[in-house]
Design an enzyme around this catalytic site. Structure first.
Site, PDB file in Angstrom:
ATOM      1  N   ASP A   1     -70.263 -43.921  48.078  1.00  0.00           N
ATOM      2  CA  ASP A   1     -69.294 -43.816  48.774  1.00  0.00           C
ATOM      3  C   ASP A   1     -70.163 -44.456  50.350  1.00  0.00           C
ATOM      4  OD1 ASP A   1     -67.359 -41.288  49.215  1.00  0.00           O
ATOM      5  OD2 ASP A   1     -67.891 -41.910  51.367  1.00  0.00           O
TER       6      ASP A   1
ATOM      7  N   ARG B   1     -61.857 -34.204  65.574  1.00  0.00           N
ATOM      8  CA  ARG B   1     -63.746 -34.193  64.559  1.00  0.00           C
ATOM      9  C   ARG B   1     -64.476 -35.241  65.992  1.00  0.00           C
ATOM     10  NH1 ARG B   1     -61.963 -36.376  58.817  1.00  0.00           N
ATOM     11  NH2 ARG B   1     -60.803 -34.211  58.203  1.00  0.00           N
TER      12      ARG B   1
END
Ligand code: SAM
Length: 282
Positions: free
Chosen positions: A152, A44
């Site tokens: 979030d 990532r």
């Protein structure tokens, strides 16, 4: 290094940099990254290095020390955002069949027709949209003041949640009648995509919030969904969070957790009333 050797990688992720990144993410977000996730961290973050034109993780870690924007990108890259509409559908049955009727009954004594629901760790929005789809099926709430807060940590995923645009395959779990009422098919260059109807978005407020930080809202909430989020936290972080959730809930108030999460040994302020469904006691 476990898995492919450093020589097979474009960049080297040495122990020092791996430990630095995992402690940074743990410190900021509460997310544990153990050594088994090293390949995932590499995959990532290598994208971030390429995007920034950097040639090593050493330089990237230097950048993380002084660049709050990149720290946010790094955390966004390392969150797990898997979700779907009507995930763990028994929770929405319980909301419709038990929680809402109880709220409606309590509203008489309270003298207010108001419901506040929080989707904490809402990812790309499927969870809060499913909550709203469920509430739309409750005629008793027709003239109620309802708000759904959806928060979030990951700013990138929140943008997707706000947009409410998904690949068509993702609405397969939604009952047919709801699909035709609340979703619009994309055409031409949007073919294969569906968009949530704006009316379904009206009572949902998407906000950026790190659950580890101070919370700006006062509450109380009647229901908190925090599903498949604490699984990435250690026990101490979970204990503190569950206590804060209890403080934020009204009476009656419900907490919904993910399928592999529970309050065992972490909070005595809730009673288990369904599959990973908890009712606040005190
Ligand atoms: C696996 S998704 C769960 C989504 C949804 N609740 C569900 O069950 O389908 C976990 C979400 O928690 C968010 N998250 C992780 N740590 C967080 C934190 N410290 N504060 C707020 N959100 C966090 C991630 O960004 C991610 O979107």
């Amino acid at each position: 290094m476990i898995g492919p050797t450093a020589a097979q990688h474009e960049f080297e992720l040495a122990d020092t940099e791996f430990r630095f990144i995992s402690s940074l993410v743990y410190g900021h977000a509460g997310i544990k990254i153990d050594s088994g996730k090293r390949e995932l961290v590499y995959a990532r973050l290598a994208k971030r290095l390429r995007a920034l034109g950097l040639d090593s993780f050493v330089v990237y870690c230097e950048r993380l020390r002084g660049d709050a924007g990149e720290l946010r990108q790094c955390i966004n890259a390392l969150t797990t955002n898997v979700t779907r509409f009507f995930r763990e559908s028994h929770h929405f049955d319980f909301l419709r069949e038990s929680v809402i009727p109880e709220l409606v009954e309590a509203s008489v004594a309270r003298g207010r027709r108001k419901a506040r629901i929080w989707s904490a760790g809402c990812s790309s929005g499927e969870e809060p949209y499913t909550i709203e789809l469920t509430l739309q099926e409750c005629p008793q709430l027709r003239d109620w003041d309802v708000k759904i807060l959806a928060t979030d940590l990951d700013t990138g995923i929140l943008a997707k949640a706000r947009a409410g645009i998904y690949p068509e395959s993702q609405i397969e779990d939604i009952p047919l009648a709801l699909r035709s009422n609340w979703f619009r098919r994309g055409t031409n260059r949007h073919a294969g995509l569906i968009r949530v109807h704006p009316n379904l978005q009206q009572r949902i407020f998407f906000r950026h919030l790190n659950l580890k930080d101070a919370w700006p809202m006062r509450g109380p909430f009647d229901v908190i969904f925090c599903r498949n989020v604490v699984i990435y936290f250690d026990k101490d972080t979970q204990r503190t969070l569950f206590n804060r959730f209890a403080d934020m809930l009204s009476d009656p108030g419900y907490l919904f957790l993910g399928h592999s999460e529970n309050l065992h040994g972490l909070s005595d302020r809730f009673q288990l009333v369904g599959r990973t469904i908890y009712r606040k006691m005190h």
